[in-house]
Design a protein around this motif. Structure first.
Motif, short mmCIF file in Angstrom:
data_model
loop_
_atom_site.label_atom_id
_atom_site.label_comp_id
_atom_site.label_asym_id
_atom_site.label_seq_id
_atom_site.Cartn_x
_atom_site.Cartn_y
_atom_site.Cartn_z
N HIS A 107 94.57 133.50 20.79
CA HIS A 107 93.47 133.82 20.96
C HIS A 107 92.34 133.36 20.37
O HIS A 107 90.87 133.19 20.10
CB HIS A 107 93.68 133.93 22.72
CG HIS A 107 94.58 134.02 23.69
ND1 HIS A 107 94.65 135.03 24.60
CD2 HIS A 107 94.84 132.68 23.70
CE1 HIS A 107 95.78 134.16 24.94
NE2 HIS A 107 96.27 133.27 24.57
N ILE A 162 90.61 130.11 26.72
CA ILE A 162 91.91 129.89 26.41
C ILE A 162 92.66 130.06 26.33
O ILE A 162 92.83 131.70 25.95
CB ILE A 162 91.57 128.59 25.34
CG1 ILE A 162 92.73 127.13 25.17
CG2 ILE A 162 91.36 128.80 24.07
CD1 ILE A 162 92.44 126.17 24.06
N ASN A 164 97.68 130.84 25.20
CA ASN A 164 98.48 130.38 25.41
C ASN A 164 99.02 129.41 27.11
O ASN A 164 99.38 130.69 27.06
CB ASN A 164 99.17 130.90 24.19
CG ASN A 164 100.27 131.87 24.49
OD1 ASN A 164 101.47 132.30 24.58
ND2 ASN A 164 98.92 133.26 24.26
N ILE A 173 97.68 121.11 26.43
CA ILE A 173 96.48 121.14 26.88
C ILE A 173 96.30 120.67 29.08
O ILE A 173 96.44 119.49 29.20
CB ILE A 173 95.13 120.67 26.67
CG1 ILE A 173 95.00 121.04 25.50
CG2 ILE A 173 93.72 121.24 27.08
CD1 ILE A 173 93.81 120.60 24.24
N ALA A 313 89.45 117.22 26.16
CA ALA A 313 91.06 117.75 25.56
C ALA A 313 91.67 116.58 25.15
O ALA A 313 92.41 116.74 24.30
CB ALA A 313 92.12 118.42 26.80
N GLN A 321 99.00 114.22 26.05
CA GLN A 321 99.43 115.35 25.95
C GLN A 321 98.36 116.15 26.66
O GLN A 321 98.18 117.59 26.51
CB GLN A 321 98.78 115.84 24.46
CG GLN A 321 99.96 115.20 23.71
CD GLN A 321 101.33 116.23 24.17
OE1 GLN A 321 101.95 116.79 24.71
NE2 GLN A 321 100.69 117.61 22.78
N VAL A 322 97.53 115.92 27.57
CA VAL A 322 96.66 116.76 28.73
C VAL A 322 97.65 116.49 30.41
O VAL A 322 97.64 115.27 30.71
CB VAL A 322 95.34 116.12 29.00
CG1 VAL A 322 94.47 116.91 29.71
CG2 VAL A 322 94.91 115.77 27.11
N ASP A 324 95.74 116.88 34.20
CA ASP A 324 94.45 117.95 34.71
C ASP A 324 94.55 118.31 35.81
O ASP A 324 94.19 118.26 37.19
CB ASP A 324 93.42 117.23 34.39
CG ASP A 324 93.64 115.84 34.90
OD1 ASP A 324 94.96 114.81 35.20
OD2 ASP A 324 93.13 114.57 34.68
N VAL A 347 91.27 127.05 30.70
CA VAL A 347 92.02 126.15 30.70
C VAL A 347 93.94 126.90 29.48
O VAL A 347 94.00 127.51 29.26
CB VAL A 347 92.14 124.60 29.58
CG1 VAL A 347 90.80 124.45 30.28
CG2 VAL A 347 91.98 125.25 28.30
N VAL A 349 96.74 126.19 26.48
CA VAL A 349 97.65 125.29 25.45
C VAL A 349 98.90 125.36 25.29
O VAL A 349 99.40 126.71 24.86
CB VAL A 349 96.29 125.10 24.11
CG1 VAL A 349 96.39 126.08 23.76
CG2 VAL A 349 97.29 124.07 23.29
N GLY A 373 93.43 124.50 19.91
CA GLY A 373 93.05 125.37 20.78
C GLY A 373 90.98 125.78 19.66
O GLY A 373 89.94 125.41 20.44
N PHE A 376 89.50 122.18 20.77
CA PHE A 376 89.02 122.06 21.79
C PHE A 376 87.71 122.56 21.96
O PHE A 376 87.02 122.08 22.46
CB PHE A 376 89.90 122.38 22.34
CG PHE A 376 89.59 122.27 24.39
CD1 PHE A 376 89.59 121.42 25.03
CD2 PHE A 376 89.88 123.57 24.79
CE1 PHE A 376 89.26 121.29 26.31
CE2 PHE A 376 89.63 123.70 26.24
CZ PHE A 376 89.23 122.44 26.63
#
Length: 387
Positions: A107, A162, A164, A173, A313, A321-322, A324, A347, A349, A373, A376
Motif C-alpha cells: 500500500h 486502497i 489488497n 477492484i 476503477a 474487472q470492477v 461495485d 476499496v 484491489v 493501485g 487508480f
C-alpha cells in the motif's frame, strides 16, 4: 490492464520500494525508519510540502495541482504485524518477530508511485494530500491522525484508501457503498473462584466450570438475541485457567471479539454479555468481571464517493474487472475514523486467487498489482480535479 503508461514505466521502482519496506518491518506507531524512507522518496520526486510526526511516525505530503480545486486525501498504512515470516523469499523480513503480512508495504509503495506520477504531471486542479499512516493493526493510528487535526489542517474534502485483496483476481477492484467492514470490539472476562483439590470439588468454587458455562451462554447472543438479518460475529478466542490435572484453580480468564455493522446490535451485545456474565457467575457461585472494550467503528463508504471510485476503477481496469457491489467483510479497519470525518471510499484491489491470506506467515503482496493501485489513486485525483 489499462494502467497509466508512466506509472507502468516505473513498476520496477515500486517493486524495489515495496521490497525494501518488506525487509524492514516496523510495528504500531514505531514506523520511524519506514517514514524516513517515505520522506526520502518524496523529496526525490520533488515534493516539498511534507509534515512528519502524525500519530508519532506518520507522514503527510501535499502535491499542488494547477489552481484552485478539490482537496483529495489518499491514505496508505505503513505498519507490520508481530509475527515471524516463513516465506523463504529473498526479500523476507530481516527483523525476527515482525512481518509485513497484511500488504501495508504494498500500500505504501502504491501511494509512493501515485506521488511520483502526480508530482511529475500535476494534471489536476486542487491538491492531493497523501496520508502515510502508522498503527493500523489495532492501535488506531487513523483515529489519532484525525484527532490531531489532519483533516482540518489540510482542508481535505474527500478521502480514499486502497487495500489488497487475496482471493480476488489479480487487479480486480472491488467496493460497495455503505458498510464494507465491521466494527470490532474486544471483551475480557476475569472469573474469581475458590480453588481446591480435584478430588473434592464440593470444597471449591470452580471457575473452570463457570468459564465453560459463560462461553456456551455467550454463543446464544448470536442465535437467540440478534436479528438473523443483521450481521454479527461473537468469537471466544482464548480461555486460560488451571495448572494441573488434580488442582481446581482459583481463577479463569476468557477473551474474544465481537464484530457488528449496526450500532444497535453493538449496544445489545455489550448489554447481553454483561447480563450473561453476571448471571452465570452467580449460578456457579463465583464472581466475574467483564471488560468490554469498543474498538474500531464500522468502515462505511459514502455512496457518492463510492460510485465515483467505481467509475474511475472501470476506466483503469475495465468494467469486467470492477465489482461495485462487493460483499461486506467482518474484518475491521481504522480507515473508518477517516470516513467518519470526511466523505470517501475504501476499496480492494485483487492480490490474486492463489497465495496465502493476509495475517498468514506465508503471505506476500503481489507486486504486479502495484501499478494498478497507483493508477487508480492517481486517476481519482485527476478526475476529481479535472482541468
Amino acid at each position: 490492464m489499462a494502467v497509466i503508461n508512466r506509472i507502468a514505466g516505473f513498476a520496477d521502482e515500486m517493486t524495489a520500494w515495496r521490497r525494501h519496506i518488506h525487509e524492514n518491518p516496523e510495528l504500531g506507531r514505531e514506523c520511524h525508519q519506514t517514514a524516513a524512507y517515505v520522506v526520502e522518496r518524496l523529496k526525490e520526486f520533488g515534493v516539498t510540502d511534507i509534515s512528519t510526526g502524525w500519530a508519532e511516525s506518520g507522514v503527510v505530503a501535499v502535491i499542488e495541482g494547477q489552481g484552485e480545486g478539490p482537496v483529495i486525501g489518499l491514505r496508505a498504512d505503513m505498519d507490520a504485524l508481530p509475527m515471524n515470516e516463513i516465506t523463504g523469499l529473498d526479500y523476507a523480513s530481516k527483523v525476527p518477530g515482525k512481518m509485513h503480512a497484511c500488504g501495508h508495504d504494498g500500500h505504501t509503495a502504491m501511494l509512493l508511485g501515485t506521488a511520483k506520477y502526480l508530482a511529475e504531471t500535476r494534471n489536476f486542479r486542487g491538491r492531493a494530500v497523501l496520508l502515510f499512516q502508522p498503527d493500523e493493526e489495532g492501535g488506531g493510528g487513523g483515529e489519532a491522525m484525525v484527532q490531531e487535526g489532519v483533516m482540518e489542517k489540510y482542508a481535505i474534502d474527500e478521502v480514499y484508501a486502497i487495500h489488497n485483496g487475496p482471493g480476488l483476481p489479480s487487479g480486480m477492484i472491488a467496493m460497495a457503498p455503505g458498510p464494507l467492514m465491521a466494527a470490532v470490539d474486544s471483551f475480557y472476562i476475569d472469573i474469581q473462584g475458590r480453588g481446591g483439590h480435584g478430588a473434592m470439588p464440593h470444597d471449591a468454587d470452580d471457575p473452570v466450570v463457570a468459564a465453560v458455562g459463560i462461553v456456551q451462554a455467550i454463543q446464544t447472543i448470536v442465535s437467540r438475541n440478534a436479528d438473523a438479518q443483521k450481521r454479527l460475529v461473537v468469537s471466544v478466542t482464548k480461555i486460560e485457567t488451571g495448572t494441573a490435572t488434580n488442582i481446581i484453580p482459583d481463577t479463569a480468564h476468557i477473551c474474544g471479539t465481537v464484530r457488528t455493522f449496526d450500532p444497535e446490535v453493538r449496544d445489545m451485545v455489550e448489554r447481553r454479555m454483561g447480563e450473561i456474565v453476571a448471571g452465570q457467575a452467580a449460578s456457579f457461585g463465583v464472581s466475574a468481571r467483564l471488560n468490554y472494550d469498543r474498538g474500531y467503528p464500522a468502515t462505511v463508504n459514502h455512496e457518492k464517493q463510492t460510485l465515483f471510485a467505481a467509475d474511475v476503477a472501470r476506466e483503469v481496469v475495465g468494467a469486467e474487472q470492477v465489482d461495485d457491489a462487493a460483499r461486506p467483510m467482518m474484518a475491521a479497519e481504522d480507515f473508518s475514523y477517516m470516513l467518519e470525518a470526511r466523505p470517501g471510499a475504501y476499496v480492494f484491489v485483487g492480490n490474486g486467487e492463489n497465495g496465502a491470506m493476509v495475517h498468514h506467515p506465508r503471505y506476500d503482496f503481489n507486486d504486479e498489482i502495484a501499478p494498478v493501485g497507483a493508477s487508480f489513486l492517481a486517476r481519482l485525483v485527476e478526475r476529481a480535479g479535472a482541468l
